[in-house]
Design a protein around this motif. Sequence first.
Motif, PDB file in Angstrom:
ATOM      1  N   GLU A 111       0.679  -1.121  -0.105  1.00 38.77           N
ATOM      2  CA  GLU A 111       0.200   0.057  -0.147  1.00 38.77           C
ATOM      3  C   GLU A 111       0.857   1.229  -0.046  1.00 38.77           C
ATOM      4  OE1 GLU A 111      -2.613  -0.411   3.473  1.00 38.77           O
ATOM      5  OE2 GLU A 111      -4.097  -1.569   2.250  1.00 38.77           O
ATOM      6  N   ASP A 112       1.790   1.234   0.682  1.00 41.73           N
ATOM      7  CA  ASP A 112       2.967   2.339   0.924  1.00 41.73           C
ATOM      8  C   ASP A 112       3.690   2.593  -0.421  1.00 41.73           C
ATOM      9  OD1 ASP A 112       1.933   2.628   3.464  1.00 41.73           O
ATOM     10  OD2 ASP A 112       3.779   1.674   4.322  1.00 41.73           O
ATOM     11  N   TYR A 113       3.984   1.285  -0.881  1.00 43.32           N
ATOM     12  CA  TYR A 113       4.720   1.482  -2.487  1.00 43.32           C
ATOM     13  C   TYR A 113       3.627   2.170  -3.422  1.00 43.32           C
ATOM     14  CZ  TYR A 113       7.115   0.102  -6.499  1.00 43.32           C
ATOM     15  OH  TYR A 113       7.715   0.019  -7.851  1.00 43.32           O
ATOM     16  N   MET A 114       2.401   1.689  -3.426  1.00 41.83           N
ATOM     17  CA  MET A 114       1.557   2.152  -4.305  1.00 41.83           C
ATOM     18  C   MET A 114       1.105   3.400  -4.372  1.00 41.83           C
ATOM     19  SD  MET A 114      -0.612  -1.319  -5.707  1.00 41.83           S
ATOM     20  CE  MET A 114      -1.448  -1.203  -4.082  1.00 41.83           C
ATOM     21  N   GLU A 115       1.186   4.020  -3.102  1.00 42.25           N
ATOM     22  CA  GLU A 115       0.872   5.169  -2.634  1.00 42.25           C
ATOM     23  C   GLU A 115       1.622   6.268  -3.152  1.00 42.25           C
ATOM     24  OE1 GLU A 115       0.127   7.757   1.285  1.00 42.25           O
ATOM     25  OE2 GLU A 115      -1.142   6.141   1.102  1.00 42.25           O
ATOM     26  N   SER A 139       1.991   6.327  -6.901  1.00 42.48           N
ATOM     27  CA  SER A 139       0.790   7.256  -7.226  1.00 42.48           C
ATOM     28  C   SER A 139       1.000   8.936  -7.254  1.00 42.48           C
ATOM     29  CB  SER A 139      -0.539   6.635  -6.515  1.00 42.48           C
ATOM     30  OG  SER A 139      -1.603   7.666  -7.148  1.00 42.48           O
ATOM     31  N   ALA A 140       1.652   9.099  -6.060  1.00 45.83           N
ATOM     32  CA  ALA A 140       2.033  10.603  -5.925  1.00 45.83           C
ATOM     33  C   ALA A 140       2.968  10.890  -6.890  1.00 45.83           C
ATOM     34  CB  ALA A 140       2.551  10.552  -4.492  1.00 45.83           C
ATOM     35  N   GLU A 141       4.096  10.218  -7.126  1.00 45.08           N
ATOM     36  CA  GLU A 141       4.938  10.470  -8.190  1.00 45.08           C
ATOM     37  C   GLU A 141       4.455  10.682  -9.463  1.00 45.08           C
ATOM     38  OE1 GLU A 141       8.168   7.476  -7.777  1.00 45.08           O
ATOM     39  OE2 GLU A 141       8.957   8.056  -6.010  1.00 45.08           O
ATOM     40  N   THR A 142       3.743   9.710  -9.769  1.00 47.98           N
ATOM     41  CA  THR A 142       2.998   9.605 -11.063  1.00 47.98           C
ATOM     42  C   THR A 142       2.078  11.038 -11.210  1.00 47.98           C
ATOM     43  OG1 THR A 142       2.740   7.416 -11.258  1.00 47.98           O
ATOM     44  CG2 THR A 142       1.332   8.686 -12.907  1.00 47.98           C
TER      45      THR A 142
END
Length: 134
Positions: A105-109, A112-115
């Motif tokens: 979850e932390d990795y995908m968040e 997502s923020a970087e994208t």
Amino acid sequence: MMDILKSFLMIFPEWLAAILVAVGAVVTALGLVRLGYGLFVAKTVYKWIVNAEEKFGSGMGAEKKAHVIAVLRGYTPDWLDWAINEKTLDWIVQMVFNVTKNKLEDYMEKKSAETTQTVAHFGNVGEGKNSRKE
């Protein structure tokens, strides 16, 4: 040109060349996994974990969890049976699921923020002080 290439390739003995090719293949595979992790693997593993958590409550999921615990029980030495019981193994399996799920979850968040930040940056290209307004 072929003589230069041939002389360059003949520097290494065959056994060393085979090792270098194998190491190069492993490094390439690891690089591809690393690149593909954020795109596909992390999302897929997260979906599997969520799906497994939903199914662990009853039916097939409980059977699979019992199978994982039985496999773990097979790997524990007999002299540790008094300390590592079924409840402990159940707790370990659940902890692994929770930690893995939180990390994903932390990795995908983060991704997502970087994208979002990258898209916003490219959306504002050309809107600086020097841009020409008509």
